[in-house]
Structures are given as structure tokens and as C-alpha cells.
Motif scaffolding. Structure first.
Motif, PDB file in Angstrom:
ATOM      1  N   VAL A 199       6.313  83.182  75.925  1.00 19.14           N
ATOM      2  CA  VAL A 199       6.377  83.532  74.500  1.00 19.14           C
ATOM      3  C   VAL A 199       7.167  84.825  74.350  1.00 19.14           C
ATOM      4  CG1 VAL A 199       4.254  84.915  74.402  1.00 19.14           C
ATOM      5  CG2 VAL A 199       5.035  83.671  72.366  1.00 19.14           C
ATOM      6  N   GLU A 200       7.862  84.935  73.224  1.00 13.65           N
ATOM      7  CA  GLU A 200       8.685  86.126  72.960  1.00 13.65           C
ATOM      8  C   GLU A 200       8.772  86.369  71.460  1.00 13.65           C
ATOM      9  OE1 GLU A 200      13.160  85.388  72.581  1.00 13.65           O
ATOM     10  OE2 GLU A 200      12.598  84.079  74.258  1.00 13.65           O
ATOM     11  N   THR A 201       9.313  87.538  71.122  1.00 18.25           N
ATOM     12  CA  THR A 201       9.609  87.837  69.714  1.00 18.25           C
ATOM     13  C   THR A 201      11.097  87.761  69.409  1.00 18.25           C
ATOM     14  OG1 THR A 201       9.714  90.210  70.192  1.00 18.25           O
ATOM     15  CG2 THR A 201       7.608  89.322  69.363  1.00 18.25           C
ATOM     16  N   ASP A 202      11.946  88.210  70.349  1.00 19.67           N
ATOM     17  CA  ASP A 202      13.355  88.502  70.060  1.00 19.67           C
ATOM     18  C   ASP A 202      13.431  89.537  68.956  1.00 19.67           C
ATOM     19  OD1 ASP A 202      16.061  88.329  70.598  1.00 19.67           O
ATOM     20  OD2 ASP A 202      16.417  86.669  69.229  1.00 19.67           O
ATOM     21  N   ALA A 203      12.404  90.370  68.861  1.00 17.93           N
ATOM     22  CA  ALA A 203      12.321  91.397  67.821  1.00 17.93           C
ATOM     23  C   ALA A 203      13.529  92.332  67.895  1.00 17.93           C
ATOM     24  CB  ALA A 203      11.027  92.193  67.997  1.00 17.93           C
ATOM     25  N   PRO A 204      13.972  92.760  66.706  1.00 22.05           N
ATOM     26  CA  PRO A 204      13.342  92.662  65.379  1.00 22.05           C
ATOM     27  C   PRO A 204      13.714  91.405  64.587  1.00 22.05           C
ATOM     28  CG  PRO A 204      15.266  94.061  65.229  1.00 22.05           C
ATOM     29  CD  PRO A 204      15.157  93.650  66.669  1.00 22.05           C
ATOM     30  N   PHE A 205      14.169  90.367  65.303  1.00 19.88           N
ATOM     31  CA  PHE A 205      14.610  89.136  64.644  1.00 19.88           C
ATOM     32  C   PHE A 205      13.535  88.051  64.751  1.00 19.88           C
ATOM     33  CE2 PHE A 205      18.112  91.252  66.972  1.00 19.88           C
ATOM     34  CZ  PHE A 205      18.764  91.817  65.893  1.00 19.88           C
ATOM     35  N   LEU A 206      13.740  86.936  64.042  1.00 22.65           N
ATOM     36  CA  LEU A 206      12.964  85.703  64.183  1.00 22.65           C
ATOM     37  C   LEU A 206      11.471  85.898  63.943  1.00 22.65           C
ATOM     38  CD1 LEU A 206      14.757  84.197  67.318  1.00 22.65           C
ATOM     39  CD2 LEU A 206      15.351  83.966  64.891  1.00 22.65           C
ATOM     40  N   THR A 207      11.129  86.640  62.934  1.00 21.18           N
ATOM     41  CA  THR A 207       9.727  86.886  62.593  1.00 21.18           C
ATOM     42  C   THR A 207       9.032  85.567  62.253  1.00 21.18           C
ATOM     43  OG1 THR A 207      10.481  88.969  61.647  1.00 21.18           O
ATOM     44  CG2 THR A 207       8.212  88.295  61.164  1.00 21.18           C
ATOM     45  N   PRO A 208       7.852  85.317  62.823  1.00 22.52           N
ATOM     46  CA  PRO A 208       7.168  84.045  62.576  1.00 22.52           C
ATOM     47  C   PRO A 208       6.671  83.927  61.137  1.00 22.52           C
ATOM     48  CG  PRO A 208       5.741  85.522  63.827  1.00 22.52           C
ATOM     49  CD  PRO A 208       7.087  86.179  63.763  1.00 22.52           C
ATOM     50  N   MET A 209       6.491  82.678  60.728  1.00 20.21           N
ATOM     51  CA  MET A 209       5.861  82.420  59.433  1.00 20.21           C
ATOM     52  C   MET A 209       4.413  82.923  59.474  1.00 20.21           C
ATOM     53  SD  MET A 209       8.097  80.952  57.495  1.00 20.21           S
ATOM     54  CE  MET A 209       7.135  80.108  56.217  1.00 20.21           C
ATOM     55  N   PRO A 210       3.876  83.455  58.390  1.00 20.53           N
ATOM     56  CA  PRO A 210       4.421  83.438  57.030  1.00 20.53           C
ATOM     57  C   PRO A 210       5.234  84.677  56.675  1.00 20.53           C
ATOM     58  CG  PRO A 210       2.177  84.225  56.950  1.00 20.53           C
ATOM     59  CD  PRO A 210       2.485  83.973  58.404  1.00 20.53           C
ATOM     60  N   HIS A 211       5.739  85.409  57.669  1.00 24.65           N
ATOM     61  CA  HIS A 211       6.414  86.677  57.411  1.00 24.65           C
ATOM     62  C   HIS A 211       7.912  86.593  57.658  1.00 24.65           C
ATOM     63  CE1 HIS A 211       2.421  88.334  57.095  1.00 24.65           C
ATOM     64  NE2 HIS A 211       2.134  88.007  58.343  1.00 24.65           N
ATOM     65  N   ARG A 212       8.454  85.386  57.714  1.00 25.37           N
ATOM     66  CA  ARG A 212       9.885  85.218  57.954  1.00 25.37           C
ATOM     67  C   ARG A 212      10.682  86.019  56.923  1.00 25.37           C
ATOM     68  NH1 ARG A 212      13.165  79.399  58.337  1.00 25.37           N
ATOM     69  NH2 ARG A 212      15.132  80.290  59.107  1.00 25.37           N
ATOM     70  N   GLY A 213      11.691  86.751  57.415  1.00 26.63           N
ATOM     71  CA  GLY A 213      12.495  87.595  56.538  1.00 26.63           C
ATOM     72  C   GLY A 213      12.123  89.057  56.613  1.00 26.63           C
ATOM     73  N   ARG A 214      10.922  89.349  57.133  1.00 25.62           N
ATOM     74  CA  ARG A 214      10.508  90.732  57.343  1.00 25.62           C
ATOM     75  C   ARG A 214      10.775  91.104  58.801  1.00 25.62           C
ATOM     76  NH1 ARG A 214       4.570  91.107  54.617  1.00 25.62           N
ATOM     77  NH2 ARG A 214       4.906  93.346  54.925  1.00 25.62           N
ATOM     78  N   PRO A 215      10.781  92.394  59.152  1.00 27.34           N
ATOM     79  CA  PRO A 215      11.090  92.776  60.527  1.00 27.34           C
ATOM     80  C   PRO A 215      10.027  92.294  61.509  1.00 27.34           C
ATOM     81  CG  PRO A 215      10.411  94.685  59.230  1.00 27.34           C
ATOM     82  CD  PRO A 215      10.605  93.569  58.268  1.00 27.34           C
ATOM     83  N   ASN A 216      10.460  92.020  62.701  1.00 23.26           N
ATOM     84  CA  ASN A 216       9.599  91.514  63.761  1.00 23.26           C
ATOM     85  C   ASN A 216       9.353  92.606  64.799  1.00 23.26           C
ATOM     86  OD1 ASN A 216       8.077  89.658  65.165  1.00 23.26           O
ATOM     87  ND2 ASN A 216       9.807  88.461  65.910  1.00 23.26           N
ATOM     88  N   ALA A 217       8.247  92.496  65.510  1.00 25.66           N
ATOM     89  CA  ALA A 217       7.922  93.414  66.602  1.00 25.66           C
ATOM     90  C   ALA A 217       6.904  92.730  67.513  1.00 25.66           C
ATOM     91  CB  ALA A 217       7.351  94.735  66.063  1.00 25.66           C
ATOM     92  N   SER A 218       6.716  93.290  68.682  1.00 28.86           N
ATOM     93  CA  SER A 218       5.867  92.652  69.691  1.00 28.86           C
ATOM     94  C   SER A 218       4.428  92.443  69.218  1.00 28.86           C
ATOM     95  CB  SER A 218       5.869  93.482  70.981  1.00 28.86           C
ATOM     96  OG  SER A 218       7.160  93.533  71.541  1.00 28.86           O
ATOM     97  N   TYR A 219       3.945  93.277  68.299  1.00 30.40           N
ATOM     98  CA  TYR A 219       2.559  93.124  67.847  1.00 30.40           C
ATOM     99  C   TYR A 219       2.331  91.829  67.071  1.00 30.40           C
ATOM    100  CZ  TYR A 219       3.634  94.573  62.989  1.00 30.40           C
ATOM    101  OH  TYR A 219       4.115  94.644  61.704  1.00 30.40           O
ATOM    102  N   LEU A 220       3.417  91.116  66.721  1.00 32.44           N
ATOM    103  CA  LEU A 220       3.280  89.852  65.983  1.00 32.44           C
ATOM    104  C   LEU A 220       3.263  88.623  66.896  1.00 32.44           C
ATOM    105  CD1 LEU A 220       5.646  90.697  63.006  1.00 32.44           C
ATOM    106  CD2 LEU A 220       3.146  90.716  63.022  1.00 32.44           C
ATOM    107  N   VAL A 221       3.344  88.811  68.211  1.00 35.67           N
ATOM    108  CA  VAL A 221       3.234  87.686  69.142  1.00 35.67           C
ATOM    109  C   VAL A 221       1.984  86.837  68.886  1.00 35.67           C
ATOM    110  CG1 VAL A 221       2.724  87.145  71.566  1.00 35.67           C
ATOM    111  CG2 VAL A 221       4.695  88.546  70.997  1.00 35.67           C
ATOM    112  N   PRO A 222       0.813  87.428  68.555  1.00 31.65           N
ATOM    113  CA  PRO A 222      -0.366  86.583  68.335  1.00 31.65           C
ATOM    114  C   PRO A 222      -0.176  85.500  67.273  1.00 31.65           C
ATOM    115  CG  PRO A 222      -1.059  88.851  68.607  1.00 31.65           C
ATOM    116  CD  PRO A 222       0.443  88.872  68.542  1.00 31.65           C
ATOM    117  N   ILE A 223       0.646  85.751  66.261  1.00 31.98           N
ATOM    118  CA  ILE A 223       0.882  84.727  65.242  1.00 31.98           C
ATOM    119  C   ILE A 223       1.560  83.517  65.867  1.00 31.98           C
ATOM    120  CG2 ILE A 223       2.087  84.188  63.099  1.00 31.98           C
ATOM    121  CD1 ILE A 223       1.850  87.142  62.336  1.00 31.98           C
TER     122      ILE A 223
END
Length: 291
Positions: free
Chosen positions: A227-251
Motif C-alpha cells: 500500500v502507498e499514498t504517492d503523497a501529496p497526490f492521489l488522495t483516497p475517496m472521500p477526500h479526492r482533490g485535497r492534499p494527500n499524506a501518509s496518515y491517510l493510508v488507513p482509508i
């Protein structure tokens, strides 16, 4: 541990995972709109607070690869990947600088905090036919560098599935190979796994327009999933379009567990074990209170 978001544009912190995992592809050096980014220490604290206790920081050119190495030296929970992104190579080749740049990646790859050579590969979406020769040459040399230094190979593949496989078959895969931000269907997933590769899934697996990607996830053996983020890109739903970071991996991981109908804790344990195998063994987790 200090845990806070820099501003309201960042998505809220999700519920922690039941077992720690690794974000195996992150760009902590990239800035989001407005020139902002999460400080490295804050990014690590936030990630560890939800069970993402380690990060692979990935380079895309010489400055970001050197930055990845320096960041890994300063933060034990971070290891580095170094490379020239395929979209960087045509301009370097045209300027007569590709050989020197590849030599510097080779030098950086020898650093003990470097666990991978990548992201390298082929990108036919942003680079036209005229740039493909440079991409192929660079990709082949990165494969050689990964083998030379016994590093994982991290592949960027966009709209180039068949040619990526053709190059890998011609050159031979390194002992450990990762398809970063896997974007193919179930057939391509099967072809990659048959060659011994690991498939890394990003927030794209949660997008509504990605049914083929979810089919690929369902058909991938559990011992080949990352699993990865490719942060700050490719933020998972439901937050697509907002910045991404490693703390969002759980989603993303919760969505993956639901898609595969597997226990979240079992998936987390498998992902961590797979990441350690793919990147040459474990390294320290961040934060004394990381789960």
C-alpha cells in the motif's frame, strides 16, 4: 508526540489501524498548491499516530533523490529510493546530460539508507513517441543499477503495460520489484505476479472509475500486496482533490480490506511483512507510541 494538521485544507485524521504498516511510496518534498507541505517531523508523527510507522521517500530527479537520502539519514523511520522519473529523461538526453545523471543515481544507490532504485519505468501519457527511446534507455540502466546494488526496483508505469513487461523480460527482473501505484487490470496483475513482482495500491483503488483496478486487487495473492499514498497526490475517496499524506493510508487499507472481504488486521500484517521483503528487511518504526 505532537500531532496536528497544518491547516484546514488537509483531510481529518482517520481511525488508527490495528497493526502498523508502511507507506512504501511517498514524496515528502513535494509542495501542494500555495507552496505548502507538511513538515517531515509532523508528517511522521501524524502517520505514526494512525499506525503508519515507516515511510519510503522516493526521488524523481537528482535533487529529490539527494533529498531522499538526506531525509533518510535524519529520520530512522524513513528509507530512500533514488531515480530519474521517466518523464525527466527525454530532456536530460536532449541536453546530453543523461549519462552523468545516471552515474549520480548509481552513486546514490550505494548509500546504506537507500532501499530502492525508483521511480523509474515508462510513461506514455505525458511523454510522446519522440521521448520513448530515452525512457527505455534510462529504464534499462536503472534495472542494472538496482541489480548492481541489490536494491528493490520501483516501477512507474503509465499507459505502457506491454512495453514495461517487454523490457523486464529482456533485462530480467531484480530480486525484488515493485509496481508502484499499480494501474492495470487483473490480467496485467497476473502477468506481473507471475514474474515475481509486488503490486502497490494507492488511493486510486477507491476511485469510482477504477473497477478494473479493484478486480486486480481481488485477484492478487495476499503475499504480493503493498500500500502507498504517492503523497501529496492521489488522495483516497472521500477526500479526492485535497492534499494527500501518509496518515491517510488507513482509508485506502480499509477500502482494500472491504474489497477483498478480508480482516483488516490480517491485511495490515501481510502488507507490513510484504514491504519488509520487498525492500530488503525491516527498519525502525517512528514514535514510541506507534501501534
Amino acid at each position: 508526540m505532537s500531532v496536528h494538521l497544518p491547516d484546514a485544507s488537509w483531510p481529518p485524521v482517520p481511525e488508527p489501524l490495528p497493526h502498523p504498516v508502511v507507506d512504501n511510496h511517498c514524496h515528502l518534498d513535494h509542495r501542494i498548491r500555495g507552496g505548502h507541505r507538511i513538515d517531515v517531523a509532523d508528517a511522521l508523527d501524524l502517520a505514526a499516530s494512525v499506525g503508519v510507522a515507516r515511510i519510503v521517500q522516493v526521488g524523481c530527479d537528482l535533487p529529490s533523490s539527494a533529498w531522499a537520502v538526506a531525509t533518510a539519514e535524519a529520520h530512522p523511520a524513513v528509507v530512500a529510493a533514488v531515480a530519474l522519473h521517466p518523464n525527466e529523461t527525454p530532456a536530460l538526453s536532449a541536453a546530453g546530460q543523461l549519462d552523468d545523471a545516471l552515474a549520480e543515481i548509481d552513486r546514490l544507490a550505494a548509500h546504506p539508507q537507500v532501499r530502492a532504485v525508483g521511480e523509474t519505468g515508462l510513461d506514455y501519457f505525458r511523454t510522446g513517441v519522440e521521448g520513448r527511446d530515452a525512457q527505455h534507455r534510462s529504464f534499462r540502466e536503472h534495472i542494472a543499477i538496482a541489480k548492481r546494488h541489490d536494491r528493490a526496483l520501483v516501477i512507474h508505469d503509465r499507459d505502457a503495460h506491454d512495453d514495461v513487461l517487454a523490457v523486464l523480460d529482456d533485462e530480467g527482473l531484480p530480486e525484488r520489484t515493485v509496481l508502484h501505484c499499480f494501474s492495470g487490470d487483473a490480467d496485467f496483475a497476473r502477468a506481473c505476479v507471475e514474474r515475481g513482482a509486488y503490486l502497490s495500491f494507492a488511493g486510486t483503488v477507491t476511485f469510482k472509475n477504477a473497477p478494473d483496478l479493484r478486480d486486480a486487487l481481488k485477484g492478487t495473492p495476499l503475499d504480493r500486496i503493498l500500500v502507498e499514498t504517492d503523497a501529496p497526490f492521489l488522495t483516497p475517496m472521500p477526500h479526492r482533490g485535497r492534499p494527500n499524506a501518509s496518515y491517510l493510508v488507513p482509508i485506502t487499507l480499509r477500502y482494500m480490506a472491504e474489497t477483498r472481504s478480508v480482516d483488516l488486521g490480517d491485511l495490515c500484517r501481510a502488507v507490513e511483512e510484504n514491504t519488509d521483503r520487498a525492500f530488503g528487511g525491516p527498519w525502525p518504526r517512528h514514535g514510541a507510541d506507534a501501534v
